[in-house]
Design an enzyme around this catalytic site. Sequence first.
Site, PDB file in Angstrom:
ATOM      1  N   HIS A 393      70.882  13.430 -76.786  1.00  0.00           N
ATOM      2  CA  HIS A 393      69.942  14.055 -76.233  1.00  0.00           C
ATOM      3  C   HIS A 393      68.652  14.625 -76.984  1.00  0.00           C
ATOM      4  O   HIS A 393      67.684  15.393 -76.412  1.00  0.00           O
ATOM      5  CB  HIS A 393      70.609  15.203 -75.390  1.00  0.00           C
ATOM      6  CG  HIS A 393      71.580  14.933 -74.388  1.00  0.00           C
ATOM      7  ND1 HIS A 393      71.129  14.147 -73.457  1.00  0.00           N
ATOM      8  CD2 HIS A 393      72.748  15.216 -74.006  1.00  0.00           C
ATOM      9  CE1 HIS A 393      72.277  13.946 -72.599  1.00  0.00           C
ATOM     10  NE2 HIS A 393      73.309  14.639 -73.157  1.00  0.00           N
ATOM     11  N   ASP A 427      77.457   7.022 -71.962  1.00  0.00           N
ATOM     12  CA  ASP A 427      77.713   8.178 -71.894  1.00  0.00           C
ATOM     13  C   ASP A 427      77.279   8.648 -70.264  1.00  0.00           C
ATOM     14  O   ASP A 427      76.520   8.101 -69.908  1.00  0.00           O
ATOM     15  CB  ASP A 427      77.015   9.317 -72.640  1.00  0.00           C
ATOM     16  CG  ASP A 427      77.468  10.652 -72.852  1.00  0.00           C
ATOM     17  OD1 ASP A 427      78.195  10.919 -73.423  1.00  0.00           O
ATOM     18  OD2 ASP A 427      77.054  11.556 -71.924  1.00  0.00           O
ATOM     19  N   HIS A 429      75.801  11.262 -69.174  1.00  0.00           N
ATOM     20  CA  HIS A 429      74.635  11.833 -69.228  1.00  0.00           C
ATOM     21  C   HIS A 429      73.403  10.851 -70.005  1.00  0.00           C
ATOM     22  O   HIS A 429      73.733  10.201 -70.846  1.00  0.00           O
ATOM     23  CB  HIS A 429      74.592  13.146 -69.806  1.00  0.00           C
ATOM     24  CG  HIS A 429      75.710  14.148 -69.492  1.00  0.00           C
ATOM     25  ND1 HIS A 429      76.921  14.064 -70.075  1.00  0.00           N
ATOM     26  CD2 HIS A 429      75.798  14.901 -68.499  1.00  0.00           C
ATOM     27  CE1 HIS A 429      77.640  14.845 -69.688  1.00  0.00           C
ATOM     28  NE2 HIS A 429      76.982  15.361 -68.487  1.00  0.00           N
ATOM     29  N   ASP A 516      82.909  10.934 -71.616  1.00  0.00           N
ATOM     30  CA  ASP A 516      82.833  11.901 -70.362  1.00  0.00           C
ATOM     31  C   ASP A 516      82.676  11.175 -69.052  1.00  0.00           C
ATOM     32  O   ASP A 516      82.502  11.747 -68.055  1.00  0.00           O
ATOM     33  CB  ASP A 516      81.468  12.713 -70.626  1.00  0.00           C
ATOM     34  CG  ASP A 516      80.312  12.248 -71.104  1.00  0.00           C
ATOM     35  OD1 ASP A 516      80.329  10.889 -71.096  1.00  0.00           O
ATOM     36  OD2 ASP A 516      79.646  12.917 -71.502  1.00  0.00           O
TER      37      ASP A 516
END
Length: 763
Positions: A393, A427, A429, A516
């Site tokens: 991120h 991931d 996200h 995740d």
Amino acid sequence: MFRIRKIADAHAPANRAAIAEAQAILRAQFPGMDPADIDALPDRLDNPFAQRFVADLFVAQDARARVRAAAVLLHDPELNFAFLDVIAADPGARAGSGAGGALYERLRQAAAERGAEGLYFECLPDDPDLSPDPETRRQNADRLRFYERFGARPIAGTAYETPIKPGETDAPYLVFDGLGGHALPGAERLRAIVAAILERKYPTLCPPDYVASVLGSIAPGGYDLRPARYRNRAAPAPRTDRRAPIPLIVNDRHDIHHVRERGYVESPVRIPAILAELDKSGLFERRPARRFPDRWIREVHDARLIDYLRRACAEAPEKTALYPYVFPIRNAARPPKERSVLAGYWCIDTFTPIHRNAWPAARGAVDCALGAAEAVLDGAPAAYALVRPPGHHAEHRSFGGFCYLCNGAIAANFLSHHGRVAILDIDYHHGNGQQDIFYDRADVLTVSIHGDPSFAYPYFTGFKDETGRGAGAGFNLNLALPEQVSPETYRAALDRALARIEAFAPAFLVLSLGFDTARGDPTGTWSNGAEDFRRIGARIGAAGYPTVIVQEGGYRVRTLGTNARRFFEGLAEGLAAPRRAAGGRAPRRPAKAPGAAFRATLRAEDPARIRALVAATGRFSAEEIGIAEDLALERIAKGAASGYEFLLAEGAGGLAGYACFGPIPGSEIGWDLYWIAVAPGLQGQGLGARLIAAAEDAIRAAGGRFVHADTSTSAGYAATRAFYAARGYRVAAEFPDFYRAGDGKAVFEKVLAPRGDAGGTAP
């Protein structure tokens, strides 16, 4: 200590530098070698059709990255044998340094990875009747003694070592290395292999009657390996990378970054939970992290962000976390001075704190990611950086999402100096950091499978219409999935991602690995289980790219380790499949390549044929198709005065492709590449690369020193931009909305080195 690197193309700057050093070694060690052969090495790496062999250059580099030995390995995927074209050590290197032995061992390993049923090469004779000069014969014997250590011995009982011309001496033996598991082939197969060597390597040196004589001497039961003369031991089987342990580099200082606030799920317990299960697998080899220079971080992140993080973390109070709470988006040009407010200038959210140990932990994670990239450069098929804090991120000038530095992007940029890179982010996200960092670049493809930003962090990026910008248009793919996704739907998205990566044909893959997406993860909504992660790993491993895996998210500690172990067990299954050739694709079969012959003179029927070819590609408007035909007509009518030069590639089925180019008016050294097109059925087989290389040679011969090529910046022309970028062209200028609103023009430029300044091959 030597690093052995495989160089499969001449596109990346680091590859070109290594090729130049290898050429210097070949010139010094083989002064009688045709200079044109040495100059042609880059083309042979890029163009397997030249001799119908897939060529790889291997170099042994010392600790200062200087090339100390070089070798060219050829592979024939049709006959499935490997041929050592040339191997040489730097004459200035210390004798007995071990570079030659390390390099030959790596060549044997590479041949075994290709599935070759034996490695062949030539070596000068040690028999007095064939090599009468004592000093020459002594040197020849030293070489044969060296190879015999590996079980490689001359093939006796054939006429291979017969001189081409009567009276010549020191005609070479043909030596066979069974790679620890292969016997000499039968007579019919051996004749085919010998014919391939003599006819492809020496087409002008070996007359047909000589080749026929050598082939006629290969009779069933009439040949065998010469008995061991110097060292009698069995040939060791080369260890293939597919069976080797996966290098594992762990951020041992991760636990100093421990934010104890309730609900902060990015906790130190994640790493030991994964390690405990990985240790059960027997798949890994722990390696220590080493310190890499800051320049690799500064190539990816804004220097001001780096300086802020380093300073702010050092100044943070002990055991206190400072959270951003003011975000100055209205006046980003004037950063605030108050320390408690400044965090929001650099951060994208309210839950990623400045903490005393955040910087040293993040800096250690970068070293692990770069260590994994270095392991892959050294020949490992995959390497795993098990790190926290995560990184995907962190953007060029911002941090957030528990991430401070973009570990995967830093590793990808490091690898991009050696070839094209694809990043696959799995991931839950969106990998906004990698997207932001490479959004304008065509040499790094970014692909992310993630929860739709309508409900998933980071909310503001990850939409499907974000495809790249400028030169990078078409090189970003977002696969945003709904809130509830079955494992089958997820794997279908993964297949789409891998298909896009295959079309890009990277030299390396960086995998941003998040767990995740697992059932019950507190930050996700999907339902992948342990068996699903095994299947995901197997798909990625089977893709066959040298892969750097960088740990990202995954916060359900109860199942985190099991999911990780099953993923890597699947990855190992995939890696056990036959490795792909350089560039990620399965090795092409040169025999199926278009056997196109080039000509530069246009005939009366060619304008219509060019029109039909351009129309058949389906890429051009009616007006553009007409222009292509008009340029050919003008060339026929005016000759060289038209300012247009042509190269036509004639195949068995007609016009296979063509290029049109000409000098730029008003420039003494600049040329334009106006057209390059290949028939649809022949695209992707290297003909376009041959055409552009031949056009560059013609331009260079005419005194040209740089070439311009124009193309669209739209997503539909992503493959065209990648084609130019892969051949050393860079974007020199862009003109937004040039063709129409939203469709700009990118001007690519390549500076042509004078012939002989770069390139090279072995005899």
